[in-house]
Design a protein around this motif. Structure first.
Motif, mmCIF file in Angstrom:
data_model
loop_
_atom_site.group_PDB
_atom_site.id
_atom_site.type_symbol
_atom_site.label_atom_id
_atom_site.label_comp_id
_atom_site.label_asym_id
_atom_site.label_seq_id
_atom_site.Cartn_x
_atom_site.Cartn_y
_atom_site.Cartn_z
ATOM 1 N N GLN A 5 -66.339 34.473 100.103
ATOM 2 C CA GLN A 5 -65.752 34.202 101.406
ATOM 3 C C GLN A 5 -66.458 33.026 102.055
ATOM 4 N N ALA A 6 -65.909 32.551 103.153
ATOM 5 C CA ALA A 6 -66.514 31.418 103.860
ATOM 6 C C ALA A 6 -67.941 31.771 104.266
ATOM 7 N N GLY A 7 -68.868 30.879 103.946
ATOM 8 C CA GLY A 7 -70.250 31.060 104.369
ATOM 9 C C GLY A 7 -71.115 31.876 103.440
ATOM 10 N N GLU A 8 -70.593 32.327 102.291
ATOM 11 C CA GLU A 8 -71.415 33.076 101.357
ATOM 12 C C GLU A 8 -71.361 32.451 99.971
ATOM 13 N N SER A 9 -72.435 32.629 99.217
ATOM 14 C CA SER A 9 -72.493 32.128 97.854
ATOM 15 C C SER A 9 -71.797 33.090 96.915
ATOM 16 N N GLU A 10 -71.596 32.658 95.658
ATOM 17 C CA GLU A 10 -70.983 33.544 94.671
ATOM 18 C C GLU A 10 -71.856 34.773 94.419
ATOM 19 N N GLU A 11 -73.168 34.574 94.409
ATOM 20 C CA GLU A 11 -74.078 35.707 94.216
ATOM 21 C C GLU A 11 -73.975 36.693 95.371
ATOM 22 N N GLU A 12 -73.935 36.181 96.590
ATOM 23 C CA GLU A 12 -73.797 37.053 97.757
ATOM 24 C C GLU A 12 -72.476 37.815 97.719
ATOM 25 N N ALA A 13 -71.414 37.125 97.316
ATOM 26 C CA ALA A 13 -70.102 37.774 97.235
ATOM 27 C C ALA A 13 -70.113 38.899 96.200
ATOM 28 N N ALA A 14 -70.720 38.639 95.051
ATOM 29 C CA ALA A 14 -70.772 39.653 93.998
ATOM 30 C C ALA A 14 -71.619 40.848 94.434
ATOM 31 N N THR A 15 -72.725 40.574 95.129
ATOM 32 C CA THR A 15 -73.576 41.657 95.616
ATOM 33 C C THR A 15 -72.837 42.500 96.644
ATOM 34 N N ARG A 16 -72.130 41.829 97.543
ATOM 35 C CA ARG A 16 -71.332 42.553 98.538
ATOM 36 C C ARG A 16 -70.304 43.461 97.849
ATOM 37 N N ALA A 17 -69.616 42.914 96.847
ATOM 38 C CA ALA A 17 -68.598 43.703 96.139
ATOM 39 C C ALA A 17 -69.229 44.887 95.407
ATOM 40 N N LEU A 18 -70.411 44.679 94.854
ATOM 41 C CA LEU A 18 -71.099 45.765 94.151
ATOM 42 C C LEU A 18 -71.432 46.905 95.100
ATOM 43 N N ILE A 19 -72.000 46.550 96.259
ATOM 44 C CA ILE A 19 -72.371 47.582 97.224
ATOM 45 C C ILE A 19 -71.132 48.303 97.744
ATOM 46 N N GLU A 20 -70.066 47.549 98.002
ATOM 47 C CA GLU A 20 -68.828 48.175 98.472
ATOM 48 C C GLU A 20 -68.272 49.149 97.434
ATOM 49 N N ARG A 21 -68.448 48.815 96.157
ATOM 50 C CA ARG A 21 -67.920 49.656 95.085
ATOM 51 C C ARG A 21 -68.762 50.906 94.875
ATOM 52 N N GLU A 22 -70.082 50.769 94.961
ATOM 53 C CA GLU A 22 -70.956 51.844 94.507
ATOM 54 C C GLU A 22 -71.657 52.610 95.630
ATOM 55 N N VAL A 23 -71.559 52.129 96.862
ATOM 56 C CA VAL A 23 -72.145 52.859 97.986
ATOM 57 C C VAL A 23 -71.016 53.293 98.908
ATOM 58 N N PRO A 24 -70.734 54.592 99.016
ATOM 59 C CA PRO A 24 -69.630 55.059 99.860
ATOM 60 C C PRO A 24 -69.822 54.636 101.311
ATOM 61 N N LEU A 25 -68.753 54.213 101.947
ATOM 62 C CA LEU A 25 -68.794 53.828 103.358
ATOM 63 C C LEU A 25 -68.727 55.089 104.204
ATOM 64 N N PRO A 26 -69.757 55.371 105.023
ATOM 65 C CA PRO A 26 -69.787 56.624 105.775
ATOM 66 C C PRO A 26 -68.877 56.569 107.000
ATOM 67 N N SER A 27 -68.597 57.730 107.537
ATOM 68 C CA SER A 27 -67.833 57.814 108.781
ATOM 69 C C SER A 27 -68.307 59.041 109.544
ATOM 70 N N ALA A 28 -68.920 58.804 110.713
ATOM 71 C CA ALA A 28 -69.429 59.910 111.532
ATOM 72 C C ALA A 28 -68.264 60.696 112.123
ATOM 73 N N ASP A 29 -68.402 61.998 112.152
ATOM 74 C CA ASP A 29 -67.320 62.815 112.709
ATOM 75 C C ASP A 29 -67.464 62.926 114.221
#
Length: 321
Positions: free
Chosen positions: A122-146
């Protein structure tokens, strides 16, 4: 020099989602031990050290850790370059932090390669940063407080949720560069002298503002209008919003210089209902859980890896199989 009020001509005073991934990652595992090595003795290692940037490589008397991550060597010159991003109280501590960061980076890159992730940056990020972001999004569940957790947090922190107070403020700015200690000292003396005049006769504020203020507001008697939090530079705001109505008993210092301040009116903030702050509470709770999940994920990567030369805290059971 910029004005300390930071006004934009429309009134207002001195100013100028989830936590960004790099900061969250940087605080994850804790280095417990690094195994150092002496100056490389092989011809190849000596060549590598000679070719590295001289200003970042330590002298021959200093030692570097010998680290491998799943068989991949972390080069001493890479650690030396990384040191600048990890200020610490001692060289040893800085080496710990730099080594840890490089180990985590290598583990993430190895996991990205293992999964074959291909992501468009995305704008303002390197390819490595983009891949790291995608990895975390894939493997770390996004929480949601009840709802219950959010309401409990609101009840336990009721004092935090109120509208910001409003201040009607006048000031006289005596500007000086932040890096010039001698000029700062002289300007402080000028500010204290002017404060003495104002203490004897507060009705002269507009006159002295027109004659001495380096802020454009001097033409309006120093008036900044109504200020709320977030409209001023932080170091000025912290002092300003603690003031009672009236002339401040001392000059307030900011990056721009010294301010003589008079608070003409102070309107205290009002408690906010839960509905007005529900989203911000949910975001904060989600952020806390997400940070904890990222740390646990990184510990799992460490626990599943063959890491030599550095001991990093690992999860009891790896998350990544």
């Amino acid at each position: 020099m910029g004005c300390g009020c930071g006004g934009n001509g429309n009134g207002g005073g001195c100013g100028g989602g989830l936590q960004p991934l790099p900061e969250a990652l940087a605080s994850a595992p804790v280095v417990q031990e690094v195994v150092p090595e002496s100056r490389p003795e092989t011809d190849e290692a000596l060549k590598e050290e000679d070719e590295a940037p001289g200003e970042l490589i330590a002298s021959s008397e200093q030692e570097w850790p010998r680290i491998k991550v799943n068989g991949v060597r972390i080069a001493p010159e890479a650690i030396a370059r990384e040191l600048q991003y990890h200020p610490a109280g001692s060289r040893r501590e800085a080496v710990f932090l730099a080594s840890q960061a490089l180990v985590i980076r290598e583990l993430l890159q190895q996991r990205i390669a293992e999964l074959g992730l291909r992501v468009r940056a995305q704008a303002g990020e390197s390819e490595e940063e983009a891949a790291t972001r995608a990895l975390i999004e894939r493997e770390v569940p996004l929480p949601s407080a009840d709802e219950a957790a959010c309401r409990q947090f609101f009840a336990n922190n009721r004092e935090r949720f109120a509208s910001a107070p409003l201040l009607a403020v006048r000031h006289i700015l005596l500007a000086c560069p932040p890096e010039d200690a001698e000029e700062r000292s002289r300007t402080r003396e000028r500010a204290e002298a002017l404060l003495g005049e104002l203490t004897r006769d507060p009705t002269r504020f507009a006159e002295l503002a027109a004659a001495h203020s380096d802020c454009p507001s001097g033409d309006q008697g120093g008036a900044l209008g109504q200020l709320s939090k977030g409209q001023t530079v932080p170091e000025f705001e912290r002092q300003l919003f603690r003031l009672p109505p009236g002339l401040a008993g001392r000059p307030l210092e900011s990056r721009y210089g010294f301010h003589l301040v008079c608070v003409d009116q102070r309107i205290e903030g009002q408690p906010l209902p839960y509905e007005a702050v529900e989203c911000s509470i949910r975001d904060e709770l989600d952020q806390r859980v997400w940070q904890s999940a990222v740390k646990q994920y990184l510990k799992g990567l460490v626990g599943a890896a063959d890491i030599q030369g550095i001991v990093i805290e690992a999860a009891d059971s790896p998350l990544v199989q």
